[in-house]
Design a protein around this motif. Structure first.
Motif, PDB file in Angstrom:
ATOM      1  N   VAL A  67       0.861  -1.181   0.000  1.00  0.00           N
ATOM      2  CA  VAL A  67       0.000   0.000   0.000  1.00  0.00           C
ATOM      3  C   VAL A  67       0.901   1.235   0.000  1.00  0.00           C
ATOM      4  O   VAL A  67       1.913   1.270   0.704  1.00  0.00           O
ATOM      5  CB  VAL A  67      -0.921   0.039   1.244  1.00  0.00           C
ATOM      6  N   VAL A  68       0.529   2.228  -0.793  1.00  0.00           N
ATOM      7  CA  VAL A  68       1.234   3.509  -0.804  1.00  0.00           C
ATOM      8  C   VAL A  68       0.242   4.572  -0.371  1.00  0.00           C
ATOM      9  O   VAL A  68      -0.825   4.697  -0.971  1.00  0.00           O
ATOM     10  CB  VAL A  68       1.781   3.849  -2.210  1.00  0.00           C
ATOM     11  N   GLN A  69       0.578   5.302   0.694  1.00  0.00           N
ATOM     12  CA  GLN A  69      -0.287   6.393   1.148  1.00  0.00           C
ATOM     13  C   GLN A  69       0.450   7.704   0.966  1.00  0.00           C
ATOM     14  O   GLN A  69       1.613   7.838   1.349  1.00  0.00           O
ATOM     15  CB  GLN A  69      -0.655   6.205   2.619  1.00  0.00           C
ATOM     16  N   LEU A  70      -0.235   8.660   0.382  1.00  0.00           N
ATOM     17  CA  LEU A  70       0.322   9.988   0.163  1.00  0.00           C
ATOM     18  C   LEU A  70      -0.560  11.013   0.864  1.00  0.00           C
ATOM     19  O   LEU A  70      -1.787  10.927   0.798  1.00  0.00           O
ATOM     20  CB  LEU A  70       0.378  10.310  -1.327  1.00  0.00           C
ATOM     21  N   LEU A  71       0.069  11.962   1.512  1.00  0.00           N
ATOM     22  CA  LEU A  71      -0.644  13.068   2.130  1.00  0.00           C
ATOM     23  C   LEU A  71      -0.232  14.328   1.379  1.00  0.00           C
ATOM     24  O   LEU A  71       0.928  14.719   1.399  1.00  0.00           O
ATOM     25  CB  LEU A  71      -0.277  13.182   3.615  1.00  0.00           C
ATOM     26  N   ILE A  72      -1.185  14.913   0.666  1.00  0.00           N
ATOM     27  CA  ILE A  72      -0.925  16.084  -0.159  1.00  0.00           C
ATOM     28  C   ILE A  72      -1.306  17.333   0.637  1.00  0.00           C
ATOM     29  O   ILE A  72      -2.444  17.463   1.095  1.00  0.00           O
ATOM     30  CB  ILE A  72      -1.747  16.041  -1.467  1.00  0.00           C
ATOM     31  N   CYS A  73      -0.331  18.216   0.779  1.00  0.00           N
ATOM     32  CA  CYS A  73      -0.531  19.453   1.540  1.00  0.00           C
ATOM     33  C   CYS A  73      -0.608  20.623   0.560  1.00  0.00           C
ATOM     34  O   CYS A  73       0.216  20.726  -0.338  1.00  0.00           O
ATOM     35  CB  CYS A  73       0.645  19.633   2.495  1.00  0.00           C
ATOM     36  N   LEU A  92      -0.469   1.198  -9.563  1.00  0.00           N
ATOM     37  CA  LEU A  92      -1.217   1.452  -8.331  1.00  0.00           C
ATOM     38  C   LEU A  92      -2.705   1.546  -8.640  1.00  0.00           C
ATOM     39  O   LEU A  92      -3.091   2.009  -9.708  1.00  0.00           O
ATOM     40  CB  LEU A  92      -0.759   2.763  -7.687  1.00  0.00           C
ATOM     41  N   ALA A  93      -3.522   1.145  -7.679  1.00  0.00           N
ATOM     42  CA  ALA A  93      -4.973   1.287  -7.798  1.00  0.00           C
ATOM     43  C   ALA A  93      -5.462   2.103  -6.610  1.00  0.00           C
ATOM     44  O   ALA A  93      -5.187   1.754  -5.458  1.00  0.00           O
ATOM     45  CB  ALA A  93      -5.648  -0.083  -7.814  1.00  0.00           C
ATOM     46  N   LEU A  94      -6.165   3.195  -6.886  1.00  0.00           N
ATOM     47  CA  LEU A  94      -6.683   4.047  -5.820  1.00  0.00           C
ATOM     48  C   LEU A  94      -7.687   3.272  -4.983  1.00  0.00           C
ATOM     49  O   LEU A  94      -8.654   2.720  -5.493  1.00  0.00           O
ATOM     50  CB  LEU A  94      -7.344   5.299  -6.409  1.00  0.00           C
ATOM     51  N   GLU A  95      -7.425   3.211  -3.691  1.00  0.00           N
ATOM     52  CA  GLU A  95      -8.291   2.483  -2.772  1.00  0.00           C
ATOM     53  C   GLU A  95      -9.114   3.419  -1.895  1.00  0.00           C
ATOM     54  O   GLU A  95     -10.254   3.136  -1.570  1.00  0.00           O
ATOM     55  CB  GLU A  95      -7.446   1.568  -1.884  1.00  0.00           C
ATOM     56  N   GLN A  96      -8.516   4.547  -1.530  1.00  0.00           N
ATOM     57  CA  GLN A  96      -9.213   5.453  -0.616  1.00  0.00           C
ATOM     58  C   GLN A  96      -8.728   6.880  -0.833  1.00  0.00           C
ATOM     59  O   GLN A  96      -7.561   7.124  -1.126  1.00  0.00           O
ATOM     60  CB  GLN A  96      -8.939   5.035   0.831  1.00  0.00           C
ATOM     61  N   GLU A  97      -9.668   7.794  -0.668  1.00  0.00           N
ATOM     62  CA  GLU A  97      -9.374   9.229  -0.769  1.00  0.00           C
ATOM     63  C   GLU A  97     -10.055   9.899   0.415  1.00  0.00           C
ATOM     64  O   GLU A  97     -11.228   9.654   0.682  1.00  0.00           O
ATOM     65  CB  GLU A  97      -9.934   9.763  -2.082  1.00  0.00           C
ATOM     66  N   ARG A  98      -9.303  10.715   1.121  1.00  0.00           N
ATOM     67  CA  ARG A  98      -9.869  11.416   2.269  1.00  0.00           C
ATOM     68  C   ARG A  98      -9.481  12.887   2.189  1.00  0.00           C
ATOM     69  O   ARG A  98      -8.321  13.224   2.057  1.00  0.00           O
ATOM     70  CB  ARG A  98      -9.328  10.809   3.566  1.00  0.00           C
ATOM     71  N   ARG A  99     -10.486  13.754   2.230  1.00  0.00           N
ATOM     72  CA  ARG A  99     -10.258  15.198   2.158  1.00  0.00           C
ATOM     73  C   ARG A  99     -10.432  15.808   3.546  1.00  0.00           C
ATOM     74  O   ARG A  99     -11.333  15.433   4.286  1.00  0.00           O
ATOM     75  CB  ARG A  99     -11.254  15.847   1.200  1.00  0.00           C
ATOM     76  N   PHE A 100      -9.551  16.742   3.863  1.00  0.00           N
ATOM     77  CA  PHE A 100      -9.603  17.424   5.149  1.00  0.00           C
ATOM     78  C   PHE A 100     -10.051  18.868   4.940  1.00  0.00           C
ATOM     79  O   PHE A 100      -9.863  19.440   3.863  1.00  0.00           O
ATOM     80  CB  PHE A 100      -8.228  17.389   5.820  1.00  0.00           C
ATOM     81  N   ASP A 101     -10.619  19.459   5.974  1.00  0.00           N
ATOM     82  CA  ASP A 101     -11.128  20.833   5.886  1.00  0.00           C
ATOM     83  C   ASP A 101     -10.039  21.851   5.558  1.00  0.00           C
ATOM     84  O   ASP A 101     -10.322  22.908   5.004  1.00  0.00           O
ATOM     85  CB  ASP A 101     -11.820  21.232   7.195  1.00  0.00           C
TER      86      ASP A 101
END
Length: 112
Positions: A67-73, A92-101
């Protein structure tokens, strides 16, 4: 909460010249190898994580990451280490996307 989790976790520090680890529950290794990863997997009761781009590059080159997790700032601060290694193709296959406020986005990809 993060501090308690980190302190309770078994850790492996990869460092070529550090004489010894000074934190509890920490093992020192000189080099990331497939054998070290397999030993850690056999000893772990849960998931393993690799932190930092340099070590992550080594893990991806060894083919030991699933699994590769990236946190984009949303801030550009100049140069730095690339998040993914150059000269290497990994599907890679996108498994999850999480957006922060605050505009940050966490992406989780499964290595195919």
């Amino acid at each position: 909460m993060f501090a308690k989790t980190w302190q309770a976790a078994q850790k492996i520090v990869f460092f070529a010249t550090l004489p010894e680890a000074w934190t509890r529950r920490t093992r020192l290794e000189r080099e990331l190898t497939r054998e070290v990863v397999e030993q850690a997997r056999s000893e772990a009761s849960g998931d393993l994580t690799v932190e930092g781009p340099t070590l992550a590059h080594s893990a991806l080159r060894l083919g030991v990451g699933d699994v590769v997790q990236l946190l984009i700032c949303p801030v550009v601060v100049g140069g730095g280490a690339p998040a993914l290694p150059g000269g290497l193709r990994i599907d890679l296959a996108l498994e999850q996307e999480r957006r922060f406020d605050n505009g940050m986005v966490q992406l989780a990809y499964v290595v195919r």
